[in-house]
Write a protein that holds these residues in place. Structure first.
Motif, PDB file in Angstrom:
ATOM      1  N   GLU A  96     109.411  58.281  12.045  1.00  0.00           N
ATOM      2  CA  GLU A  96     109.420  57.748  13.410  1.00  0.00           C
ATOM      3  C   GLU A  96     109.619  58.865  14.428  1.00  0.00           C
ATOM      4  O   GLU A  96     109.094  58.806  15.541  1.00  0.00           O
ATOM      5  CB  GLU A  96     110.528  56.698  13.559  1.00  0.00           C
ATOM      6  CG  GLU A  96     110.320  55.421  12.749  1.00  0.00           C
ATOM      7  CD  GLU A  96     109.261  54.514  13.345  1.00  0.00           C
ATOM      8  OE1 GLU A  96     108.617  54.903  14.339  1.00  0.00           O
ATOM      9  OE2 GLU A  96     109.065  53.400  12.805  1.00  0.00           O
ATOM     10  N   GLY A  97     110.393  59.876  14.050  1.00  0.00           N
ATOM     11  CA  GLY A  97     110.640  60.985  14.964  1.00  0.00           C
ATOM     12  C   GLY A  97     109.419  61.853  15.213  1.00  0.00           C
ATOM     13  O   GLY A  97     109.404  62.650  16.157  1.00  0.00           O
ATOM     14  N   ARG A  98     108.387  61.709  14.372  1.00  0.00           N
ATOM     15  CA  ARG A  98     107.168  62.504  14.540  1.00  0.00           C
ATOM     16  C   ARG A  98     106.075  61.720  15.273  1.00  0.00           C
ATOM     17  O   ARG A  98     104.909  62.115  15.256  1.00  0.00           O
ATOM     18  CB  ARG A  98     106.627  62.935  13.176  1.00  0.00           C
ATOM     19  CG  ARG A  98     107.492  63.945  12.435  1.00  0.00           C
ATOM     20  CD  ARG A  98     106.724  64.522  11.277  1.00  0.00           C
ATOM     21  NE  ARG A  98     106.349  63.492  10.329  1.00  0.00           N
ATOM     22  CZ  ARG A  98     107.026  63.190   9.234  1.00  0.00           C
ATOM     23  NH1 ARG A  98     108.136  63.852   8.942  1.00  0.00           N
ATOM     24  NH2 ARG A  98     106.616  62.235   8.417  1.00  0.00           N
ATOM     25  N   SER A  99     106.425  60.633  15.911  1.00  0.00           N
ATOM     26  CA  SER A  99     105.420  59.791  16.570  1.00  0.00           C
ATOM     27  C   SER A  99     104.651  60.587  17.628  1.00  0.00           C
ATOM     28  O   SER A  99     105.246  61.285  18.451  1.00  0.00           O
ATOM     29  CB  SER A  99     106.087  58.582  17.232  1.00  0.00           C
ATOM     30  OG  SER A  99     105.131  57.874  17.997  1.00  0.00           O
ATOM     31  N   PRO A 100     103.297  60.478  17.624  1.00  0.00           N
ATOM     32  CA  PRO A 100     102.491  61.212  18.612  1.00  0.00           C
ATOM     33  C   PRO A 100     102.273  60.449  19.907  1.00  0.00           C
ATOM     34  O   PRO A 100     101.558  60.923  20.797  1.00  0.00           O
ATOM     35  CB  PRO A 100     101.150  61.374  17.873  1.00  0.00           C
ATOM     36  CG  PRO A 100     101.051  60.142  17.038  1.00  0.00           C
ATOM     37  CD  PRO A 100     102.467  59.778  16.641  1.00  0.00           C
ATOM     38  N   TYR A 101     102.879  59.273  20.045  1.00  0.00           N
ATOM     39  CA  TYR A 101     102.564  58.418  21.191  1.00  0.00           C
ATOM     40  C   TYR A 101     103.005  59.006  22.528  1.00  0.00           C
ATOM     41  O   TYR A 101     102.432  58.670  23.566  1.00  0.00           O
ATOM     42  CB  TYR A 101     103.197  57.037  20.999  1.00  0.00           C
ATOM     43  CG  TYR A 101     102.574  56.220  19.889  1.00  0.00           C
ATOM     44  CD1 TYR A 101     101.396  56.623  19.274  1.00  0.00           C
ATOM     45  CD2 TYR A 101     103.164  55.041  19.454  1.00  0.00           C
ATOM     46  CE1 TYR A 101     100.828  55.883  18.256  1.00  0.00           C
ATOM     47  CE2 TYR A 101     102.604  54.283  18.436  1.00  0.00           C
ATOM     48  CZ  TYR A 101     101.437  54.704  17.847  1.00  0.00           C
ATOM     49  OH  TYR A 101     100.871  53.975  16.853  1.00  0.00           O
ATOM     50  N   ASP A 102     104.032  59.853  22.535  1.00  0.00           N
ATOM     51  CA  ASP A 102     104.495  60.439  23.798  1.00  0.00           C
ATOM     52  C   ASP A 102     103.389  61.237  24.481  1.00  0.00           C
ATOM     53  O   ASP A 102     103.336  61.317  25.716  1.00  0.00           O
ATOM     54  CB  ASP A 102     105.706  61.342  23.547  1.00  0.00           C
ATOM     55  CG  ASP A 102     106.980  60.557  23.330  1.00  0.00           C
ATOM     56  OD1 ASP A 102     107.078  59.451  23.875  1.00  0.00           O
ATOM     57  OD2 ASP A 102     107.868  61.033  22.600  1.00  0.00           O
ATOM     58  N   ASP A 103     102.535  61.864  23.687  1.00  0.00           N
ATOM     59  CA  ASP A 103     101.519  62.757  24.236  1.00  0.00           C
ATOM     60  C   ASP A 103     100.120  62.150  24.207  1.00  0.00           C
ATOM     61  O   ASP A 103      99.144  62.862  24.417  1.00  0.00           O
ATOM     62  CB  ASP A 103     101.513  64.077  23.444  1.00  0.00           C
ATOM     63  CG  ASP A 103     102.871  64.758  23.455  1.00  0.00           C
ATOM     64  OD1 ASP A 103     103.507  64.771  24.520  1.00  0.00           O
ATOM     65  OD2 ASP A 103     103.295  65.260  22.396  1.00  0.00           O
ATOM     66  N   ASP A 104     100.025  60.871  23.906  1.00  0.00           N
ATOM     67  CA  ASP A 104      98.715  60.227  23.803  1.00  0.00           C
ATOM     68  C   ASP A 104      98.579  59.190  24.917  1.00  0.00           C
ATOM     69  O   ASP A 104      99.314  58.197  24.951  1.00  0.00           O
ATOM     70  CB  ASP A 104      98.549  59.567  22.433  1.00  0.00           C
ATOM     71  CG  ASP A 104      97.099  59.229  22.135  1.00  0.00           C
ATOM     72  OD1 ASP A 104      96.419  58.716  23.043  1.00  0.00           O
ATOM     73  OD2 ASP A 104      96.649  59.473  21.003  1.00  0.00           O
ATOM     74  N   SER A 105      97.627  59.403  25.820  1.00  0.00           N
ATOM     75  CA  SER A 105      97.456  58.501  26.962  1.00  0.00           C
ATOM     76  C   SER A 105      96.925  57.130  26.549  1.00  0.00           C
ATOM     77  O   SER A 105      97.009  56.179  27.332  1.00  0.00           O
ATOM     78  CB  SER A 105      96.496  59.132  27.977  1.00  0.00           C
ATOM     79  OG  SER A 105      95.225  59.384  27.372  1.00  0.00           O
ATOM     80  N   ASP A 106      96.386  57.025  25.339  1.00  0.00           N
ATOM     81  CA  ASP A 106      95.881  55.735  24.875  1.00  0.00           C
ATOM     82  C   ASP A 106      96.992  54.831  24.362  1.00  0.00           C
ATOM     83  O   ASP A 106      96.772  53.640  24.146  1.00  0.00           O
ATOM     84  CB  ASP A 106      94.839  55.943  23.764  1.00  0.00           C
ATOM     85  CG  ASP A 106      93.600  56.651  24.278  1.00  0.00           C
ATOM     86  OD1 ASP A 106      93.184  56.343  25.411  1.00  0.00           O
ATOM     87  OD2 ASP A 106      93.073  57.523  23.570  1.00  0.00           O
ATOM     88  N   ALA A 107      98.170  55.384  24.124  1.00  0.00           N
ATOM     89  CA  ALA A 107      99.337  54.589  23.742  1.00  0.00           C
ATOM     90  C   ALA A 107     100.132  54.258  24.995  1.00  0.00           C
ATOM     91  O   ALA A 107     100.220  55.066  25.923  1.00  0.00           O
ATOM     92  CB  ALA A 107     100.203  55.362  22.751  1.00  0.00           C
ATOM     93  N   THR A 108     100.695  53.081  25.036  1.00  0.00           N
ATOM     94  CA  THR A 108     101.458  52.677  26.220  1.00  0.00           C
ATOM     95  C   THR A 108     102.844  53.327  26.213  1.00  0.00           C
ATOM     96  O   THR A 108     103.334  53.763  25.163  1.00  0.00           O
ATOM     97  CB  THR A 108     101.618  51.153  26.264  1.00  0.00           C
ATOM     98  OG1 THR A 108     102.455  50.742  25.171  1.00  0.00           O
ATOM     99  CG2 THR A 108     100.271  50.465  26.158  1.00  0.00           C
ATOM    100  N   GLU A 109     103.454  53.372  27.390  1.00  0.00           N
ATOM    101  CA  GLU A 109     104.810  53.918  27.487  1.00  0.00           C
ATOM    102  C   GLU A 109     105.782  53.080  26.657  1.00  0.00           C
ATOM    103  O   GLU A 109     106.734  53.604  26.075  1.00  0.00           O
ATOM    104  CB  GLU A 109     105.260  53.956  28.952  1.00  0.00           C
ATOM    105  CG  GLU A 109     104.533  54.980  29.800  1.00  0.00           C
ATOM    106  CD  GLU A 109     105.089  55.043  31.212  1.00  0.00           C
ATOM    107  OE1 GLU A 109     106.016  54.253  31.514  1.00  0.00           O
ATOM    108  OE2 GLU A 109     104.598  55.874  32.002  1.00  0.00           O
ATOM    109  N   ARG A 110     105.537  51.773  26.615  1.00  0.00           N
ATOM    110  CA  ARG A 110     106.411  50.888  25.842  1.00  0.00           C
ATOM    111  C   ARG A 110     106.330  51.220  24.352  1.00  0.00           C
ATOM    112  O   ARG A 110     107.347  51.235  23.658  1.00  0.00           O
ATOM    113  CB  ARG A 110     106.026  49.436  26.089  1.00  0.00           C
ATOM    114  CG  ARG A 110     106.890  48.438  25.337  1.00  0.00           C
ATOM    115  CD  ARG A 110     106.544  47.011  25.723  1.00  0.00           C
ATOM    116  NE  ARG A 110     106.800  46.766  27.128  1.00  0.00           N
ATOM    117  CZ  ARG A 110     106.542  45.620  27.731  1.00  0.00           C
ATOM    118  NH1 ARG A 110     105.990  44.624  27.060  1.00  0.00           N
ATOM    119  NH2 ARG A 110     106.824  45.467  29.009  1.00  0.00           N
TER     120      ARG A 110
END
Length: 354
Positions: A96-110
């Motif tokens: 979970e700590g390696r999630s790429p969502y922080d840097d991916d604009s296609d993933a929501t902030e939520r």
């Protein structure tokens, strides 16, 4: 909406496969538990399902055929069905700590926030298990590493002086027995002393009987809560509430964990330390046990110890939620550094005596 690029489709399919795999992992873990832990794990699985739906909507017709998760996620799923609960929680926490969502604009902030919080949820679920394991685990890791390193250093140091294989073998077994007994005894005294120190800091239950006789105006009870970390105003207010109910409870900073959970049993720690030291110390003498001599014995002993050091370091990394590779390499470097120094001293003494 614009048509997704091939790169976006590949990335979204990879995310979709990972979310599905992680959802199954949480469901598998939930089946092993009950009560609060089961509800929390099922809640995590539901969150992964929401993320899965997000990628399905973006992919549309590109969601088929169903994508396969990457090798790391498949390995985590494989281990989840076979390893202990704490090991899997630690691995999932790291994932979970390696999630790429922080840097991916296609993933929501939520979604990015969910992934960060999931890591904290897993950390909380693993906390009690890590605490309960810490005493015996520390003894096991220290014992195994001390046995590996000290006996490898002893065997190589004696062998480098030119001593016969029989002398090296007997020296290795003497070091094994002496070290294991010393480690076991030392661990017992260490854990026993730590338990006594923790017990001395816990509130005395007999103080409950003194409550009805306290001077309400002097409010001596406030000093108890100030000693536990409360500010003066909060301590006095809480003392008034306690005296009103005549029940010695506290909302002050939490008390120390029960010694059984915080440091474990001294006997268990001693036995673990003895057995793991002995098992670690046995590995360097294996080549000499089979009659090997010279550089061949040295190379095999060092190789076997190196593999064991990498293994113990990786286990420490997994359970602590850090990089298994870095912890494994650290163990290897420390162990081989000590053994190399002793081997060089043995060569020096052997040359001097010669």
């Amino acid at each position: 909406m614009h048509h997704p690029t091939p790169a976006q489709i590949r990335r979204w399919r990879r995310y979709l496969a990972a979310e599905r795999a992680e959802r199954e992992i949480y469901r598998d873990l939930a089946e092993r538990r009950e009560g609060r832990e089961r509800e929390i794990l099922l809640g995590l699985a539901d969150a992964e399902l929401r993320h899965e739906q997000h990628w399905l909507e973006l992919l549309g017709e590109h969601q088929l055929p169903a994508p396969r998760p990457d090798l790391r996620t498949r390995l985590l799923g494989f281990l989840a069905k076979r390893l202990g609960f704490l090991f899997v929680l630690a691995l999932a926490q790291r994932a979970e700590g390696r999630s790429p969502y922080d840097d991916d604009s296609d993933a929501t902030e939520r979604m990015a926030a969910d992934e960060r919080i999931h890591g904290e949820v897993l950390r909380g679920l693993a906390a009690r298990g890590r605490t309960q394991l810490s005493g015996s685990f520390r003894a096991a890791v220290f014992g195994a590493n001390d046995g590996l390193v000290s006996n490898l250093a002893l065997v190589l140091g004696i062998g480098a002086t030119g001593a016969s294989p029989q002398v090296v073998l007997f020296t290795g077994f003497a070091g094994l027995l002496a070290g294991a007994l010393s480690m076991g005894a030392g661990e017992y005294v260490s854990v026993k002393s730590q338990r006594e120190l923790l017990a001395a800091s816990r509130p005395d239950p007999e103080s409950q009987s003194a409550l009805p006789h306290l001077d309400v105006d002097a409010n001596e009870l406030a000093l108890v809560y100030r000693a536990r970390g409360m500010g003066q105003t909060d301590a006095e207010e809480h003392a008034r509430q306690v005296l009103a109910t005549l029940h010695l409870d506290s909302d002050a900073p939490p008390e120390e964990l029960d010694p059984d959970e915080a440091v474990g049993s001294p006997w268990k720690a001693a036995i673990s330390s003895f057995l793991f030291f002995a098992s670690g110390a046995f590995i360097p003498v294996v080549p000499y046990l089979f009659g090997m001599t010279g550089l061949g014995a040295v190379a095999l002993a060092a190789s076997l110890v190196g593999i064991a050091l990498l293994g113990t370091g990786a286990v420490v990394g997994i359970l602590s939620g850090t990089s298994p590779l870095l912890r494994a390499l650290r163990q290897l470097a420390i162990g081989f550094g000590a053994a190399t120094a002793t081997y060089l001293l043995g060569l020096l003494f052997g040359a001097t005596v010669g």
